[in-house]
Structures are given as structure tokens and as C-alpha cells.
Design a protein around this motif. Sequence first.
Motif, PDB file in Angstrom:
ATOM      1  N   UNK A  54       0.802  -1.227   0.000  1.00 51.29           N
ATOM      2  CA  UNK A  54       0.000   0.000   0.000  1.00 51.29           C
ATOM      3  C   UNK A  54       0.835   1.277   0.000  1.00 51.29           C
ATOM      4  N   UNK A  55       2.148   1.133  -0.029  1.00 53.84           N
ATOM      5  CA  UNK A  55       3.048   2.280   0.054  1.00 53.84           C
ATOM      6  C   UNK A  55       3.634   2.616  -1.314  1.00 53.84           C
ATOM      7  N   UNK A  56       3.818   3.908  -1.572  1.00 55.20           N
ATOM      8  CA  UNK A  56       4.571   4.344  -2.740  1.00 55.20           C
ATOM      9  C   UNK A  56       6.033   4.275  -2.328  1.00 55.20           C
ATOM     10  N   UNK A  57       6.834   3.518  -3.057  1.00 54.51           N
ATOM     11  CA  UNK A  57       8.209   3.296  -2.647  1.00 54.51           C
ATOM     12  C   UNK A  57       9.132   3.280  -3.850  1.00 54.51           C
ATOM     13  N   UNK A  58      10.375   3.689  -3.629  1.00 51.71           N
ATOM     14  CA  UNK A  58      11.399   3.585  -4.661  1.00 51.71           C
ATOM     15  C   UNK A  58      12.322   2.407  -4.368  1.00 51.71           C
ATOM     16  N   UNK A  59      12.001   1.660  -3.331  1.00 50.20           N
ATOM     17  CA  UNK A  59      12.798   0.507  -2.914  1.00 50.20           C
ATOM     18  C   UNK A  59      11.997  -0.771  -3.146  1.00 50.20           C
ATOM     19  N   UNK A  60      12.574  -1.756  -3.821  1.00 53.28           N
ATOM     20  CA  UNK A  60      11.826  -2.995  -4.052  1.00 53.28           C
ATOM     21  C   UNK A  60      11.568  -3.816  -2.789  1.00 53.28           C
ATOM     22  N   UNK A  61      12.181  -3.471  -1.677  1.00 54.02           N
ATOM     23  CA  UNK A  61      12.050  -4.267  -0.454  1.00 54.02           C
ATOM     24  C   UNK A  61      11.011  -3.695   0.507  1.00 54.02           C
ATOM     25  N   UNK A  62       9.770  -3.613   0.092  1.00 55.12           N
ATOM     26  CA  UNK A  62       8.698  -3.187   0.992  1.00 55.12           C
ATOM     27  C   UNK A  62       8.401  -4.313   1.981  1.00 55.12           C
ATOM     28  N   UNK A  63       7.667  -3.996   3.024  1.00 53.33           N
ATOM     29  CA  UNK A  63       7.307  -5.016   4.021  1.00 53.33           C
ATOM     30  C   UNK A  63       6.495  -6.139   3.382  1.00 53.33           C
ATOM     31  N   UNK A  64       5.540  -5.785   2.517  1.00 52.18           N
ATOM     32  CA  UNK A  64       4.705  -6.806   1.878  1.00 52.18           C
ATOM     33  C   UNK A  64       5.533  -7.707   0.973  1.00 52.18           C
TER      34      UNK A  64
END
Length: 142
Positions: A54-64
Motif C-alpha cells: 500500500x506504500x509508494x516506494x522507490x525501494x523494491x524491499x517493501x514489508x509486503x
Amino acid sequence: MEPLTEHRQVSGPVVYGFLRLVRVSAARQAALTASLAEYCRSHELQLSGLFTDREVSVDPSSAAFTGLLDVLALPDVYGVIAPAMSHLGPKVIAAERGRRIEAAGSRLLLVRGPRLTHPSISRSGPVRRRSPGITRVLDAES
């Protein structure tokens, strides 16, 4: 279409779903979730869980995504199912996540495969290019 097992109670290959839902309505989320579940039911896949980014991120390692990689290490996991490659994130992040899924020894199943903007034309007809390791499983809107 009759199920391969002819209605016998058997467990199909284990898959986990992945959705990227940034600023998405509850109705859209429910429709996407139901779509993955129905596809798995009709193709005798066992949808064992669903990870939602659910987050906009520039990192492929989100919690999900990290949680998804953790379950891919479990025995007898066949792969990951997503409505489209865009559910893995923007193109650069999606490509990296696809590589990580493959590196975990799992298949990436896409309900809707990559779109072709201008297919190349050769003498033998159009050439369709797809990313390696990704399986297009259904032509349906996500």
C-alpha cells in the motif's frame, strides 16, 4: 471447462497473491482479490495468502514484498500470482521484484501479461516479446 481432477478433492499447486493498492477504493480491492481467488479456483491453484503493498516506494524491499519472499522459501510453493506486472510496482521496481521471485525458485503468474505498444513485423508475422520467466495466464482486465 471441467477441472483436471474431475471434482475430486485434491490440493493444487500453492501460490501466493500480490497486489499493489496505492490509493485504491475498497470496491476495487475486493474485485481484484475476488478475481485472483476465482482464477485460482478455476485453474486448481491453491491461493494460500495475499500480500498487499500500500506504500509508494522507490525501494523494491517493501514489508509486503519481503513477507512474500519469506513464504516463497517454504517447501512446495509454486509461485506468485498478480493481476498484471504493474502490481509489482513501477517498471524498474517490478523488474527487480520479478528477478527476486525467480531467484527464489518460484514462477510469476500474471492474469494479464505485458502490453505490446508496437509489435515488430517480420515476414512470418508479428513477433511477440515477453519477459522471461513470466507466465501470462489469462486475458482479463485487472
